[in-house]
Design an enzyme around this catalytic site. Structure first.
Site, PDB file in Angstrom:
ATOM      1  CB  SER B  15       6.057   0.080  -8.776  1.00 36.46           C
ATOM      2  OG  SER B  15       6.399   1.279  -8.131  1.00 36.46           O
ATOM      3  NE  ARG B  40      10.005  -8.414  -5.439  1.00 38.25           N
ATOM      4  CZ  ARG B  40       9.575  -7.334  -4.785  1.00 38.25           C
ATOM      5  NH1 ARG B  40      10.381  -6.321  -4.549  1.00 38.25           N
ATOM      6  NH2 ARG B  40       8.336  -7.258  -4.357  1.00 38.25           N
ATOM      7  CG  HIS B  43       9.788  -2.856  -8.599  1.00 35.22           C
ATOM      8  ND1 HIS B  43      10.518  -3.053  -7.449  1.00 35.22           N
ATOM      9  CD2 HIS B  43       9.017  -1.782  -8.366  1.00 35.22           C
ATOM     10  CE1 HIS B  43      10.177  -2.140  -6.554  1.00 35.22           C
ATOM     11  NE2 HIS B  43       9.274  -1.358  -7.085  1.00 35.22           N
TER      12      HIS B  43
END
Lengths: 217, 217
Positions: B15, B40, B43
């Site tokens: 990812s 993040r 994500h």
């Protein structure tokens, strides 16, 4: 920089008004029976894209309500989604919310089968008495496992809320669920999240709660 | 419909690769010391807008790391944000995570002062020993209360993660925090959420955890 003067208890109401106004400005009319769900997801994310991407199988809302009135169990793939569900309202309807991600037997099953723990936790949930609502906000592997269990005739969920977020197999896993005959609420595309999963559960719950309130009065 | 064959343990890595590729395709270069945090959050949300809206005060990341190395307490405004923080990693650093939203004394203080419970929970947190990191993903009223406590000299947070989501006073509350001298990580605009607050905490934690790993080897 000016603050709007809104009483704490009125913030949500005012937010929903703003969302309604902006949807109207964008020329978007939501289907009446789903508007409360779509608006609550926008409220949770400040992301109007969900007005386009949230997809409902036929009669999904009706069937969800039926399940919740019958004391459904909501199974989540993450503690976070579990944590965001209004348990008090759910318990008023004699339902409960479960999450098995941290269970030792789930970790063990995941190791044995080379699954994610999210997927293995779906197997554990499949043995619960129904009606079952699955609220998946994180793990596409949980959705894929649900699909397999359904295809194998081992599971017949009352509803799948399929809103995992991410970049690997998320879009595909959502499309897989849309191929089944199971009632679903899916956020097409990459977006979603544990917060979105919880928001959809709460929208369904609050709707039932307020209709109960009205019946009483 | 084709699935990518990625092992469970490699999904996050894959990812992050995709996010890196797509950022590059968009011509976006992230600052090296903040890239892990911004990636993040993307994500967690699948929303590239955060590459633009996440705003860091000078040395915020450094100061956050310093606080976490000193065993910081992370205070959240919601159970959901609390729930999303990796407590094992935090405890490895001798830190802990607190949330007071459901405490009876907080509910009582909120009633007395006409605050939201989120705001009242900040007063309770202000008496904790430091260093304190506030991770606010939901309530602008919590940010406003933090601002007041800071201005009154009653609180000196090591970091404020200010990422509430919403439509009423959210933008303004974030701007208020950006006027203080307190280190901050803010998502400008309406977007954010408990999931974003937790993701930022975890990005800071994982960074420290891996640098510890490297030191050991």
């Amino acid at each position: 920089m000016e603050f709007e003067h809104v009483k704490p208890m009125d913030i949500e109401k005012r937010s929903m008004e703003i969302i309604g106004q902006e949807l109207a400005e964008k020329g978007i009319t939501l289907p009446a029976d789903k508007a409360h769900i779509i608006k609550r997801v926008i409220h949770t994310t400040a992301d109007f894209e969900y007005a386009d991407t949230l997809t409902f199988s036929e009669h999904a809302v009706e069937k969800a309500k039926e399940a919740l009135r019958a004391g459904a169990t909501i199974v989540t793939d993450t503690k976070m989604a579990w944590s965001g569900i209004n348990k008090r309202t759910l318990e008023n309807l004699h339902g409960k919310a479960c999450n098995f991600i941290s269970d030792e037997d789930v970790a063990e099953a995941a190791r044995q089968h080379g699954f994610t723990r999210s997927a293995a936790s779906m197997d554990k949930a499949a043995s619960l008495p129904g009606p079952l609502i699955f609220a998946i906000g994180n793990a596409p592997t949980a959705l894929i496992r649900l699909y397999e269990l359904i295809e194998e005739g081992k599971l017949a969920p009352a509803l799948i809320i399929g809103v995992p977020v991410g970049f690997v197999n998320v879009v595909q896993a959502k499309e897989l669920i849309m191929e089944t005959d199971v009632p679903y609420i899916i956020a097409r595309g990459r977006k979603g999240g544990s917060n979105v999963a919880a928001a959809i559960c709460n929208a369904l719950l609050y709707d039932l709660d307020s209709s109960r309130g009205m019946k009483k009065s």
